[in-house]
Design a protein around this motif. Sequence first.
Motif, PDB file in Angstrom:
ATOM      1  N   MET A  69       0.823  -1.206   0.000  1.00 37.76           N
ATOM      2  CA  MET A  69       0.000   0.000   0.000  1.00 37.76           C
ATOM      3  C   MET A  69       0.861   1.261   0.000  1.00 37.76           C
ATOM      4  SD  MET A  69      -3.284   0.557   2.446  1.00 37.76           S
ATOM      5  CE  MET A  69      -4.225   2.069   2.599  1.00 37.76           C
ATOM      6  N   PHE A  70       1.865   1.233   0.834  1.00 40.68           N
ATOM      7  CA  PHE A  70       2.621   2.460   1.022  1.00 40.68           C
ATOM      8  C   PHE A  70       4.082   2.353   0.591  1.00 40.68           C
ATOM      9  CE2 PHE A  70      -0.926   2.945   4.026  1.00 40.68           C
ATOM     10  CZ  PHE A  70      -1.421   4.150   3.574  1.00 40.68           C
ATOM     11  N   GLY A  71       4.422   1.238  -0.076  1.00 41.39           N
ATOM     12  CA  GLY A  71       5.777   1.098  -0.581  1.00 41.39           C
ATOM     13  C   GLY A  71       5.960   1.897  -1.873  1.00 41.39           C
ATOM     14  N   PRO A  72       7.163   1.907  -2.364  1.00 35.45           N
ATOM     15  CA  PRO A  72       7.459   2.647  -3.595  1.00 35.45           C
ATOM     16  C   PRO A  72       6.511   2.220  -4.706  1.00 35.45           C
ATOM     17  CG  PRO A  72       9.451   1.662  -2.648  1.00 35.45           C
ATOM     18  CD  PRO A  72       8.309   1.151  -1.846  1.00 35.45           C
ATOM     19  N   SER A  73       5.962   3.179  -5.400  1.00 35.66           N
ATOM     20  CA  SER A  73       4.883   2.889  -6.336  1.00 35.66           C
ATOM     21  C   SER A  73       5.392   2.396  -7.675  1.00 35.66           C
ATOM     22  CB  SER A  73       4.045   4.143  -6.544  1.00 35.66           C
ATOM     23  OG  SER A  73       2.934   3.846  -7.341  1.00 35.66           O
ATOM     24  N   LEU A  74       4.699   1.411  -8.201  1.00 32.43           N
ATOM     25  CA  LEU A  74       4.952   0.923  -9.549  1.00 32.43           C
ATOM     26  C   LEU A  74       3.904   1.551 -10.456  1.00 32.43           C
ATOM     27  CD1 LEU A  74       6.715  -1.187 -11.163  1.00 32.43           C
ATOM     28  CD2 LEU A  74       4.826  -2.777 -10.812  1.00 32.43           C
ATOM     29  N   ASP A  75       4.260   2.634 -11.060  1.00 36.36           N
ATOM     30  CA  ASP A  75       3.342   3.358 -11.964  1.00 36.36           C
ATOM     31  C   ASP A  75       2.039   3.768 -11.279  1.00 36.36           C
ATOM     32  OD1 ASP A  75       5.158   3.160 -13.996  1.00 36.36           O
ATOM     33  OD2 ASP A  75       4.320   1.260 -14.751  1.00 36.36           O
ATOM     34  N   GLY A  76       2.098   4.021 -10.036  1.00 37.13           N
ATOM     35  CA  GLY A  76       0.889   4.473  -9.350  1.00 37.13           C
ATOM     36  C   GLY A  76      -0.124   3.374  -9.136  1.00 37.13           C
ATOM     37  N   LEU A  77       0.266   2.143  -9.492  1.00 41.77           N
ATOM     38  CA  LEU A  77      -0.709   1.050  -9.418  1.00 41.77           C
ATOM     39  C   LEU A  77      -0.559   0.183  -8.177  1.00 41.77           C
ATOM     40  CD1 LEU A  77      -0.709  -0.120 -13.137  1.00 41.77           C
ATOM     41  CD2 LEU A  77      -2.524   1.080 -11.889  1.00 41.77           C
ATOM     42  N   ILE A  78       0.675  -0.049  -7.771  1.00 38.85           N
ATOM     43  CA  ILE A  78       0.879  -0.975  -6.671  1.00 38.85           C
ATOM     44  C   ILE A  78       2.228  -0.690  -6.024  1.00 38.85           C
ATOM     45  CG2 ILE A  78       2.053  -2.830  -7.973  1.00 38.85           C
ATOM     46  CD1 ILE A  78       0.090  -4.768  -6.451  1.00 38.85           C
ATOM     47  N   GLY A  79       2.312  -1.031  -4.725  1.00 40.18           N
ATOM     48  CA  GLY A  79       3.567  -0.798  -4.023  1.00 40.18           C
ATOM     49  C   GLY A  79       4.495  -1.995  -4.135  1.00 40.18           C
ATOM     50  N   ALA A  80       5.298  -2.175  -3.112  1.00 43.33           N
ATOM     51  CA  ALA A  80       6.298  -3.243  -3.143  1.00 43.33           C
ATOM     52  C   ALA A  80       5.781  -4.466  -2.385  1.00 43.33           C
ATOM     53  CB  ALA A  80       7.588  -2.758  -2.509  1.00 43.33           C
ATOM     54  N   PHE A  81       6.205  -5.628  -2.791  1.00 42.49           N
ATOM     55  CA  PHE A  81       5.855  -6.827  -2.046  1.00 42.49           C
ATOM     56  C   PHE A  81       6.967  -7.105  -1.049  1.00 42.49           C
ATOM     57  CE2 PHE A  81       5.183 -11.277  -1.158  1.00 42.49           C
ATOM     58  CZ  PHE A  81       3.807 -11.317  -1.009  1.00 42.49           C
ATOM     59  N   ALA A  82       6.789  -6.617   0.145  1.00 42.15           N
ATOM     60  CA  ALA A  82       7.855  -6.712   1.151  1.00 42.15           C
ATOM     61  C   ALA A  82       7.233  -6.588   2.524  1.00 42.15           C
ATOM     62  CB  ALA A  82       8.873  -5.596   0.949  1.00 42.15           C
ATOM     63  N   PRO A  83       7.893  -7.137   3.508  1.00 48.25           N
ATOM     64  CA  PRO A  83       7.340  -6.998   4.852  1.00 48.25           C
ATOM     65  C   PRO A  83       7.566  -5.596   5.404  1.00 48.25           C
ATOM     66  CG  PRO A  83       9.383  -8.241   4.938  1.00 48.25           C
ATOM     67  CD  PRO A  83       9.104  -7.999   3.499  1.00 48.25           C
ATOM     68  N   ALA A  84       6.676  -5.269   6.377  1.00 51.98           N
ATOM     69  CA  ALA A  84       6.829  -3.974   7.057  1.00 51.98           C
ATOM     70  C   ALA A  84       7.754  -4.184   8.246  1.00 51.98           C
ATOM     71  CB  ALA A  84       5.468  -3.482   7.523  1.00 51.98           C
ATOM     72  N   SER A  85       9.052  -4.063   8.019  1.00 45.43           N
ATOM     73  CA  SER A  85       9.996  -4.268   9.120  1.00 45.43           C
ATOM     74  C   SER A  85      10.009  -3.028   9.993  1.00 45.43           C
ATOM     75  CB  SER A  85      11.391  -4.538   8.566  1.00 45.43           C
ATOM     76  OG  SER A  85      11.365  -5.664   7.739  1.00 45.43           O
ATOM     77  N   TYR A  86       8.997  -2.968  10.868  1.00 41.40           N
ATOM     78  CA  TYR A  86       8.844  -1.696  11.597  1.00 41.40           C
ATOM     79  C   TYR A  86       9.971  -1.485  12.599  1.00 41.40           C
ATOM     80  CZ  TYR A  86       6.365  -4.653  15.071  1.00 41.40           C
ATOM     81  OH  TYR A  86       6.019  -5.606  15.964  1.00 41.40           O
ATOM     82  N   GLU A  87      10.679  -2.563  12.913  1.00 38.60           N
ATOM     83  CA  GLU A  87      11.794  -2.425  13.841  1.00 38.60           C
ATOM     84  C   GLU A  87      12.799  -1.400  13.317  1.00 38.60           C
ATOM     85  OE1 GLU A  87      14.434  -5.634  16.440  1.00 38.60           O
ATOM     86  OE2 GLU A  87      13.568  -6.188  14.503  1.00 38.60           O
ATOM     87  N   SER A  88      12.888  -1.347  11.997  1.00 44.61           N
ATOM     88  CA  SER A  88      13.892  -0.461  11.415  1.00 44.61           C
ATOM     89  C   SER A  88      13.310   0.866  10.936  1.00 44.61           C
ATOM     90  CB  SER A  88      14.563  -1.179  10.242  1.00 44.61           C
ATOM     91  OG  SER A  88      13.586  -1.605   9.336  1.00 44.61           O
ATOM     92  N   MET A  89      12.022   1.066  11.221  1.00 48.35           N
ATOM     93  CA  MET A  89      11.397   2.332  10.802  1.00 48.35           C
ATOM     94  C   MET A  89      11.630   3.410  11.861  1.00 48.35           C
ATOM     95  SD  MET A  89       7.618   1.212   9.523  1.00 48.35           S
ATOM     96  CE  MET A  89       7.336  -0.074   8.317  1.00 48.35           C
ATOM     97  N   SER A  90      11.420   4.631  11.413  1.00 48.36           N
ATOM     98  CA  SER A  90      11.431   5.716  12.395  1.00 48.36           C
ATOM     99  C   SER A  90      10.183   5.588  13.254  1.00 48.36           C
ATOM    100  CB  SER A  90      11.409   7.061  11.672  1.00 48.36           C
ATOM    101  OG  SER A  90      10.101   7.285  11.171  1.00 48.36           O
ATOM    102  N   PRO A  91      10.229   6.054  14.484  1.00 50.18           N
ATOM    103  CA  PRO A  91       9.036   5.962  15.348  1.00 50.18           C
ATOM    104  C   PRO A  91       7.805   6.593  14.712  1.00 50.18           C
ATOM    105  CG  PRO A  91      10.947   6.600  16.638  1.00 50.18           C
ATOM    106  CD  PRO A  91      11.396   6.618  15.199  1.00 50.18           C
TER     107      PRO A  91
END
Lengths: 656, 656, 656
Positions: A69-91
């Motif tokens: 949903m919120f990953g890098p967009s592929l032509d505005g159609l779909i994001g990335a197929f990847a896990p949300a590794s929130y451990e490494s995200m900013s708070p």
Amino acid sequence: MLPDAPVALSLDVAWVLIASFLVASMQAGFTCLESGLVRSKNSINVAIKNLVDFCISSILFTLFGFQLMFGPSLDGLIGAFAPASYESMSPDRVAFFIFQLMFCGTAATIISGAVAERLRFIGYVMITVLSAGVIYPVVGHWIWNSAPSGELTGWLGAMGFLDFAGSTVVHSVGGWISLAAILILGPRIGRFGLGGHHIEGQNLPMAVLGVFLLWVGFFGFNGGSTLALNSLVPLIVANTALSGAAGGLIGLAISWYKRGHASVDAIINGTISGLVAICAGCNVVGEIGAILIGLGAGALAIGSVHLMEKLQIDDAIGAVPSHLVAGVWGTMAVALFASPEYLMGGSRLDQMQIQLVGIAAVGLFAFPLSYITFYAVNRFWPMRVSAEDERIGLNIAEHAATTSILDLVTQMDWQARTGDFSKHVDVENETEAHQIATFYNVVLDKFQLETGRRQEALERLTELASTDVLTGLPNRRVYFDLVRRSIASCNRNGRQGAVMYMDLDGFKKINDDMGHDAGDALLKQVALRLLSCVRESDLVARLGGDEFALLIGEVETLDALEHVAEKLIETVSEPFILKQGEANIGVSVGIAVFGGSRSAREDVETVIKRSDNAMYDAKLSGKGTWRVSEPELAPRPAEPSTDIKLDLTVSPSLAS
Amino acid sequence: MLPDAPVALSLDVAWVLIASFLVASMQAGFTCLESGLVRSKNSINVAIKNLVDFCISSILFTLFGFQLMFGPSLDGLIGAFAPASYESMSPDRVAFFIFQLMFCGTAATIISGAVAERLRFIGYVMITVLSAGVIYPVVGHWIWNSAPSGELTGWLGAMGFLDFAGSTVVHSVGGWISLAAILILGPRIGRFGLGGHHIEGQNLPMAVLGVFLLWVGFFGFNGGSTLALNSLVPLIVANTALSGAAGGLIGLAISWYKRGHASVDAIINGTISGLVAICAGCNVVGEIGAILIGLGAGALAIGSVHLMEKLQIDDAIGAVPSHLVAGVWGTMAVALFASPEYLMGGSRLDQMQIQLVGIAAVGLFAFPLSYITFYAVNRFWPMRVSAEDERIGLNIAEHAATTSILDLVTQMDWQARTGDFSKHVDVENETEAHQIATFYNVVLDKFQLETGRRQEALERLTELASTDVLTGLPNRRVYFDLVRRSIASCNRNGRQGAVMYMDLDGFKKINDDMGHDAGDALLKQVALRLLSCVRESDLVARLGGDEFALLIGEVETLDALEHVAEKLIETVSEPFILKQGEANIGVSVGIAVFGGSRSAREDVETVIKRSDNAMYDAKLSGKGTWRVSEPELAPRPAEPSTDIKLDLTVSPSLAS
Amino acid sequence: MLPDAPVALSLDVAWVLIASFLVASMQAGFTCLESGLVRSKNSINVAIKNLVDFCISSILFTLFGFQLMFGPSLDGLIGAFAPASYESMSPDRVAFFIFQLMFCGTAATIISGAVAERLRFIGYVMITVLSAGVIYPVVGHWIWNSAPSGELTGWLGAMGFLDFAGSTVVHSVGGWISLAAILILGPRIGRFGLGGHHIEGQNLPMAVLGVFLLWVGFFGFNGGSTLALNSLVPLIVANTALSGAAGGLIGLAISWYKRGHASVDAIINGTISGLVAICAGCNVVGEIGAILIGLGAGALAIGSVHLMEKLQIDDAIGAVPSHLVAGVWGTMAVALFASPEYLMGGSRLDQMQIQLVGIAAVGLFAFPLSYITFYAVNRFWPMRVSAEDERIGLNIAEHAATTSILDLVTQMDWQARTGDFSKHVDVENETEAHQIATFYNVVLDKFQLETGRRQEALERLTELASTDVLTGLPNRRVYFDLVRRSIASCNRNGRQGAVMYMDLDGFKKINDDMGHDAGDALLKQVALRLLSCVRESDLVARLGGDEFALLIGEVETLDALEHVAEKLIETVSEPFILKQGEANIGVSVGIAVFGGSRSAREDVETVIKRSDNAMYDAKLSGKGTWRVSEPELAPRPAEPSTDIKLDLTVSPSLAS
């Protein structure tokens, strides 16, 4: 103390987190609303679906949904197929993730109500995977995804499509999937067709509790969609309050006008619809817009309920009217009621076109995809429970959630099937079933009592008709009946039987001299003595007065018969010790053999008459002896006419 | 305006307060969960326990618990025994106090579920005092107390024991006390042993609502344990969400695998366990750790449920598996899954040892202390309700929470005991009991109807058998029966009775001349006149045709009898006014006295025959008079043979 | 992106919003509390009232309530009549508006509980308009309105009246209106008077859930009343917690002392009262004050409950004790327990006077206005539902919320009314009514079975008494009965009937030669042949042995009779084909005509005797022919006496 000392976060993050909690509590709201609006037999199933879909969507959204949903967009159609590794995200990003996670859960749980009461649990798991794992993230990407710069990168968002808090992204998506599912599933048994009727919820106060929990949740749902505590938030919250209120009131008004009373479902649907519809534009309208959006949503939702009824589309809790229809309306309403400066498309008409494109795109993606998926799955592996399970209810069929009520019903059914009502049903005190069991047992007791009385009365009547009251021996009627059967039986199998006619000698004198009581006592003792002389298979009867009779079903030789007769005579001739003194009597016995190879087949009267005649001969021969009748004997000449005439004709010769 | 103008507080304080509210709402969650998982008869008791324990723990924690826990440490073992005078605290500290107050309430309320359905209310108050007033504050001091400098001063905390949000401090403590209590109390009646069975909850949707309320509460429980809105909070909340979800899904998976369906209790227990287990390490693990902790917690909890069932330890809502087992697991899991930099002990193994020490220390403090206390108390003053109260349920036994159902059952029991079913039971409309009462009344009506019909049928049969249809007088059969009894009675007590045989004179002529209807009417009038001549205790019967009879149970003198006879003759000889004209008849009366000192005890036939003969004499003497029979009279010579023969033998002389 | 970039808001605004959400969730709390404390039949009505009053008060408060309360003051008495155009307000002011909107909703919803179970829905709408639209805003203006400078401009506020969070403004106002309404409405049926009793709530666990939701809500209610996150907030929250706890405990203590058990309603009322009473002074007292206020509130509330019971004022959920009495107490308690520096009036006594003035002013405004309004409305348009609707319950009466239970009861009532119990009642599985329906059907089945058995037994007895077993023809008894009726009928209408007496010729020989079975078979065939000769309206009977009889109800001519007789004779004289061979018999027929214009009205015995005699004549005439009896024929001389005598007297001549 910790390696990286935690740093303070902004109020905006706090706000997003708090909003997330409110959205999370919408799960509680949906649980109350949906389990309150279905029947008891499915209430647990609906509640547990709400719990499970939240678990599943949380995991899926973490595993890939968030990046889709919120990953890098592929032509505005779909994001990335990847896990949300929130451990490494900013708070801040984690907080955003949490907020979106709760949104995803909401989108998933909308469907559970629509399909309630007939969808298999495993089918619901599949729907949740499709909706929370695929459709919702993709649509969300189209509309809400943005580059780190803040620029919207989804194709619809970039186009200027306005859906601030998800009238389309969350609610209409849930609604489209619901619609596809209920079309595939078909209506619940008993909902439409002959005798079809509205199905009432099991716990409407709980449903109202759900509405309030949802309402408060919507404050976070809409108010948190700013992702910051900014100047829009109070406006958003106020709009949310007003639109919900307006939706509820129009529901009240319409139901009152149309049905003459305040309908609970109309008020609930109206309120939910108002809350759903305001999502899209809650940041760009004012109090007038909010009220109009709420009114429109409530009216449209209630209209849709009626339309769906006409089309025989069965939505168990009104998810399609409240989420799809109100969601579409709310999305369009942005173009109608937003302050002009917020319109991305320039004019209202332009914005309306953009909104229509967005609504249509989402519908054309979510509905066919769902429908085709469900259709395919359903062909090979039915998503709907069996009719039997639907009848039993999904609580039991899917979760074995047996209850004391079920135990009781099982016991009652067993009794009804076996017809054995002799035992009380056994249910623990003050369970749901206890009062019914108590009652049942009371009725059982009464029944046993009543049945017993009836039985007793009939037995008494039968006994009166067949037993000699004094001696307890079978009476003349029974004797004749059994001799008749015995004759028939002997005639069939070629065996011989015999009857003996016994008349006491000297009884009248005893009776006259020693009194009636002595006579009665004597007769009782005679009965006992006679019984002592015969086999259990033989029958001793009292024909009346001092006349007794014996039926011997099977006779081997005449000698044996004579032996019995002599034993009878001997036994009776022994003195009787009565209260009133010693009594001596005798007995004259007449024997008639029947059956065997005799050519003439006699009837019962003939046989007994022969024994009577033989007894008479014995009497004439000096009493206290026995005689055997010859078959084919002519009737005794002295035998008088013995018509039974009614009592009324007695002694006509005496009538003056 | 106010003396000291209030000063603004930090976002951290706001966060702690908000987290406190979320923790407070866990009370609502526990109420729903626990009252939903017990039986109706105990649901109110459980709910009110939740309310009361919150009241008690709030007061106790204020009076001394807070200082015991967070006051100046005595060698790291215990704080100060002093009230929490929050009035004089800094606002930040008051917020901290509030947060801890809510935690204490949570620790207390965990126990209420385990001991549900058999603990006396006063016993629960005692447990609450022990747990909230003593055990929880002391354990909390060991682990969480810190000097103003931030340095941990409790002995376990100082040792490096990691329990961020209370897997051990709150949950395992609650679990240990629960375990001690249920061992002392023993299992509920009917839970184990012959016929023992799982006891189903009364309202599972409410239990699921409770799970969601708890879940949202845990966001505050864990998220607020930072005591500040810092960079850890989003991670903590996300971990809490994932661990709960993972716990729920493993519960779903195990139950599906083991039992073939999605078990509600497994899913609920799994979710709660995941939420409990993540508390200890929610600040130091990532998404992988959170999911694994949740999975482990759910699996261990469900395993524990089975183990406890094997051991016949009865935990009404699974508090021990979900709070003690999952709490211990979560505490250990810190050592397993924490990012290495957070390990206070250096290596994972070292940390594991520290965690074990902490777990063991808490267990060895909380469990024996509780067990010994409960054991001692229980010896002198049983903590368990009586078996009768347990059967009735604690709602009624402990709170007199009588309901319309109880009223109804009481009325039904009364009817069953007294056998008086003549009245409807009376219950107010649309109460819980109303439908049952309606049904009961319908059944009662049917019963009365049915019983009435049966009664009527039997009475009709009996009447047919004993009454003369024309006159309504007793018939010959009844007459003989009553004369027989009367003779027996007179023979016993030496008194005399009499029978009179009455034959109408000239009746046949009336019947022939004036028609049958006239004859019938005449007979009816005769019956009435005869009745008018006798005492109520005397019996008038119609023997058939124009023959009547009278039984006089007690005769004083022969004169009196003659007087009656003359009265009868006189009365009958008066003209009868019939529709068809005037009719004049007479009556001949034969009297026979029986009983008294007469030596010969006659039977009924003899007596009646004597009266018949006497009547015949009267007839011969010119009719319209009476004669008294002499006892021992020889039978009338002309008396013909009167065998009853079956119809089949009629008129043999006429048979060709 | 947006025209005016939203600006960040302060923590204070966030706090007010969060507090607003908590106050909003009090609606959920009231819904649970009130619907849990009423009976099932009214639970939906109460819940929907809570929802609707929130909708109405939200709209009204927006339309004019907010400006009435907080608009420019007219002499401290009232604000402006203008809408709250929040679109044009500052964000801070909108947050304030939202907070006040939620307060207004709370004030309105308090009333719904008091008047529950008998107020018409439309009446409640009217009350909501009055309370939320007029009374609450006006009173709020008096006490809380302030100029932008912060100076209080309402007359009571300016006077120094202290009511920080609404013990008076919200709670006592709700209480006064409640009191007025219940005085006008009168008590519920069955509450007082003969047989009057306490009415138990339908779902006390839900009520306890409501208490917790309210409790958490009160944290926002009181904590948000600072309108800022300042140093007072933690104190306020702590006080709120303690006062509620103290109120609950005093409720527990009093009920335990007075009634011997922990009363649910006392604990709930005590807690709510503690929370209500602390509102006024939560910012100016400490822990001691909070506890004392809670204790006093609980005690006063429980005392008020008893007082109201004595006065027979019926408050369905205790709104007056908990909100009015506790509110007044809390307002007075400010003067008693506030830190002296907060007293606006100088001394405690002065403050007490001011508080009294405020309390009285609010009471004298709210109560009479409400009372007079309700009185006037009620005169013309009754606010109370009909007694019938009250009995049925407002769920059904006001919302047509029909349920499966109602369906069932309707079906049962129909069966009871019509007496047609032949069909099962039909209710869907696992609905609320299903278990009852199952039971009912089981009972129905048993009933049918039992009734069937009884019926069968009686029919069998009747049949045995009226049918000849061999031929299935009516027997002698029935024949006599029907001939009797026929004679009576002919005598009435002057028509003639006839009986024929038939005796088979040669039957004995067949019976003797070919056996009894052949005889039986012959008799059966004779019966069929006889039936073939007569009209359906004629009766053929078997009198016994080889004697049959015919009854012809209507005879036209003697010729017709002769024709029938000849046909009978001819038919019987045809050979019979038996298993045992061919048999030839004949029949002798005796005819007796009765009725018509004959002067002598014969009875049944005479008529049949005549036919018997005629048959005898036919027999004597050579058999196989017929004779007609002459009426008034003298009895056959050879006719023997045919008394039925009891069996005991048989053959006296043979008795020795």
